[in-house]
Write a protein that holds these residues in place. Structure first.
Motif, short mmCIF file in Angstrom:
data_model
loop_
_atom_site.label_atom_id
_atom_site.label_comp_id
_atom_site.label_asym_id
_atom_site.label_seq_id
_atom_site.Cartn_x
_atom_site.Cartn_y
_atom_site.Cartn_z
N THR A 79 6.04 -9.48 7.16
CA THR A 79 6.37 -9.42 8.59
C THR A 79 5.19 -8.99 9.45
O THR A 79 5.19 -9.23 10.65
CB THR A 79 7.55 -8.47 8.91
OG1 THR A 79 7.14 -7.12 8.66
CG2 THR A 79 8.78 -8.79 8.07
N LEU B 172 16.68 -11.95 22.17
CA LEU B 172 16.64 -11.17 20.94
C LEU B 172 16.56 -12.12 19.74
O LEU B 172 15.77 -11.90 18.80
CB LEU B 172 17.90 -10.31 20.85
CG LEU B 172 17.87 -9.24 19.79
CD1 LEU B 172 16.86 -8.17 20.16
CD2 LEU B 172 19.25 -8.61 19.65
N ARG C 80 13.10 -13.39 19.14
CA ARG C 80 12.19 -12.43 18.49
C ARG C 80 12.50 -12.28 17.00
O ARG C 80 11.59 -12.18 16.18
CB ARG C 80 12.30 -11.06 19.18
CG ARG C 80 11.80 -11.17 20.61
CD ARG C 80 11.89 -9.88 21.35
NE ARG C 80 11.55 -10.14 22.75
CZ ARG C 80 11.05 -9.24 23.57
NH1 ARG C 80 10.85 -8.01 23.16
NH2 ARG C 80 10.76 -9.55 24.81
N TYR C 81 13.78 -12.24 16.68
CA TYR C 81 14.14 -12.09 15.27
C TYR C 81 13.78 -13.34 14.47
O TYR C 81 13.42 -13.24 13.30
CB TYR C 81 15.63 -11.73 15.14
CG TYR C 81 15.83 -10.23 15.21
CD1 TYR C 81 15.51 -9.53 16.38
CD2 TYR C 81 16.28 -9.50 14.12
CE1 TYR C 81 15.65 -8.15 16.44
CE2 TYR C 81 16.43 -8.12 14.18
CZ TYR C 81 16.11 -7.46 15.34
OH TYR C 81 16.24 -6.09 15.38
N GLU D 248 9.33 -4.59 18.26
CA GLU D 248 10.56 -5.24 17.78
C GLU D 248 10.53 -5.35 16.25
O GLU D 248 11.56 -5.19 15.58
CB GLU D 248 10.69 -6.63 18.41
CG GLU D 248 12.10 -7.20 18.33
CD GLU D 248 13.09 -6.42 19.19
OE1 GLU D 248 12.82 -6.25 20.38
OE2 GLU D 248 14.11 -5.97 18.64
N THR D 249 9.35 -5.60 15.68
CA THR D 249 9.24 -5.70 14.22
C THR D 249 9.57 -4.36 13.58
O THR D 249 10.26 -4.30 12.55
CB THR D 249 7.83 -6.16 13.82
OG1 THR D 249 7.60 -7.45 14.41
CG2 THR D 249 7.68 -6.27 12.31
N GLY E 219 16.04 -1.50 10.58
CA GLY E 219 17.39 -2.02 10.35
C GLY E 219 17.52 -2.58 8.94
O GLY E 219 18.50 -2.34 8.23
N ASP F 200 4.98 -8.95 17.76
CA ASP F 200 5.69 -7.91 18.49
C ASP F 200 5.90 -6.67 17.62
O ASP F 200 6.93 -6.52 16.96
CB ASP F 200 7.05 -8.51 18.92
CG ASP F 200 7.78 -7.62 19.90
OD1 ASP F 200 7.58 -6.39 19.88
OD2 ASP F 200 8.58 -8.16 20.69
N TRP G 211 23.40 -1.61 17.42
CA TRP G 211 22.78 -1.02 18.62
C TRP G 211 22.84 -1.92 19.84
O TRP G 211 22.63 -1.47 20.96
CB TRP G 211 21.34 -0.58 18.34
CG TRP G 211 20.42 -1.68 17.88
CD1 TRP G 211 20.01 -1.93 16.60
CD2 TRP G 211 19.77 -2.68 18.70
NE1 TRP G 211 19.18 -3.02 16.56
CE2 TRP G 211 19.00 -3.50 17.84
CE3 TRP G 211 19.76 -2.96 20.07
CZ2 TRP G 211 18.24 -4.57 18.30
CZ3 TRP G 211 19.00 -4.03 20.53
CH2 TRP G 211 18.25 -4.82 19.63
N ASP H 136 11.15 -15.17 15.04
CA ASP H 136 9.71 -15.02 14.79
C ASP H 136 9.44 -14.06 13.62
O ASP H 136 8.59 -14.33 12.77
CB ASP H 136 8.99 -14.51 16.04
CG ASP H 136 8.79 -15.61 17.07
OD1 ASP H 136 9.07 -16.78 16.74
OD2 ASP H 136 8.35 -15.31 18.18
N ILE H 137 10.14 -12.94 13.63
CA ILE H 137 9.95 -11.95 12.55
C ILE H 137 10.40 -12.56 11.22
O ILE H 137 9.70 -12.44 10.20
CB ILE H 137 10.74 -10.65 12.86
CG1 ILE H 137 10.18 -9.98 14.11
CG2 ILE H 137 10.70 -9.70 11.66
CD1 ILE H 137 11.06 -8.86 14.68
N SER I 85 21.93 -5.25 11.60
CA SER I 85 21.68 -3.99 12.29
C SER I 85 21.75 -4.17 13.81
O SER I 85 22.05 -3.23 14.54
CB SER I 85 20.34 -3.39 11.87
OG SER I 85 19.27 -4.14 12.40
N ARG J 105 23.74 1.14 2.83
CA ARG J 105 25.14 0.71 2.90
C ARG J 105 25.60 -0.02 1.65
O ARG J 105 26.80 -0.12 1.41
CB ARG J 105 25.37 -0.16 4.14
CG ARG J 105 25.59 0.68 5.40
CD ARG J 105 25.99 -0.17 6.58
NE ARG J 105 24.95 -1.10 6.93
CZ ARG J 105 23.85 -0.80 7.61
NH1 ARG J 105 23.66 0.44 8.01
NH2 ARG J 105 22.95 -1.69 7.87
N LEU K 119 17.49 -6.99 26.79
CA LEU K 119 17.34 -8.31 26.18
C LEU K 119 18.66 -9.08 26.13
O LEU K 119 19.69 -8.52 25.76
CB LEU K 119 16.81 -8.17 24.74
CG LEU K 119 15.38 -7.66 24.56
CD1 LEU K 119 15.08 -7.53 23.08
CD2 LEU K 119 14.37 -8.58 25.23
#
Lengths: 211, 211
Positions: free
Chosen positions: A202, B191, B194-195, A164-165, A171, A161, B179, B197-198, B175, A178, B186
């Motif tokens: 990734t 979500l 997907r995260y 999304e990546t 992020g 994806d 948002w 997977d990443i 992050s 920060r 989603l």
């Protein structure tokens, strides 16, 4: 800390960071926003920091929100320029493009941590300013997404994806702003190297280093 | 939006999110901090939101910083509990542990986005409170680092730098809290998928899905 900028036309100019050049008013506003947040900051206190009267300050900036907008735009303008320049340096290699774009973002977040940490104050902008600033921020994400999609098309990257990546990577890189502090153990360049390695994973590419 | 919690002893309880349970004072303080930031918020305004006098509010909370500390500790306490419970569910599979830990963090950031977005206000805490809160936040990072290192030892994961990857992944997941909005396209579960997977890519493991 920063590399010398010998010639503005030199290659990899996007890697060079001089000191953050701000007007005395914006420098004082940045300190005030960082210490007190947007709502806690006052124009009176900013004027006092810079040794100026309040009316004199209003001559240069419309109001407190105008000061925040000016600072946020400086930051996003600079990172967007670095990222585009980095991407343009390697038009034929998606991998080198990707490496340079991630490097540019992380270097910016570390060298410009004072500005980068201001990003969270964006939600206090009025709707019109928030929209405009949001669009400029989105520029960086769009470049990154294009680079990833181009790499997938050319068979260099393999991931589920790209959109999304790209958002997740941004992020990840923005979080540097920060916590990064120049007195910490890592230089901006060392940190960028590590984040590039993580980011390469990734997109299904081999990292450059094994530590 | 949340799954029903039939039995508090049931497996995967960490995946279940009821509504955010706050006292009326803390609920009002959270809204006030989100709208005005810590420095812009006033105890008077929080008392007004909850329909209480200022002295009555001080009976429950020492001061404005006490309210912020209470909210930040609620958030970090909850995510730390979810992450530990998720990690304990699969003691013999580093991959399933990792998947569950990332899922727990992202679900928390999405379901608890009101609390999660408060994380940036942490820098306004006095040094003692900042240290205590920082240590609790570090709990989550430590669990994630242990899970990754365990996976590397067992030959399931292959990556250059578990500690830096863990910090980068947390930045990526956090992050989301800045948002995410429940009206977006989603769900928290989509979500999180997907995260995960990443994140699997960053540890050199195959993602679960190809979209």
């Amino acid at each position: 800390m920063a590399r010398a900028s010998a010639d503005p036309g030199v290659e990899s100019e996007w890697r060079e960071f001089g000191p953050l050049e701000l007007t005395p008013i914006l420098d004082a506003a940045l300190d005030e926003f960082r210490e007190s947040g947007f709502h806690g900051a006052t124009v009176r206190q900013i004027a006092r920091r810079v040794g100026m009267t309040v009316p004199a300050l209003y001559y240069h900036h419309e109001n407190k929100e105008g000061l925040l907008v000016a600072l946020l735009e400086l930051g996003t303008g600079e990172v967007a320029w670095r990222v585009r320049t980095a991407a343009d340096e390697h038009p034929d290699s998606p991998r080198e493009q990707f490496v340079s774009v991630i490097e540019a973002i992380v270097l910016h977040m570390a060298y410009r941590f004072r500005l980068a940490a201001l990003d969270g104050e964006m939600r206090y902008l009025s709707p019109g300013n928030r929209r405009r600033y949001g669009a400029r921020r989105k520029d960086v994400e769009n470049v990154l997404t294009e680079v990833i999609e181009n790499g997938v098309e050319k068979g260099v990257f393999a991931l589920a994806d790209p959109v999304e990546t790209s958002r997740a990577l941004l992020g990840m890189c923005q979080s540097v702003g920060r916590w990064y502090h120049p007195d910490g153990p890592l230089s901006p360049e060392e940190l960028a190297e590590r984040y590039v390695d993580i980011a390469l994973m990734t997109v299904g590419a081999h990292p450059r280093l094994q530590r």
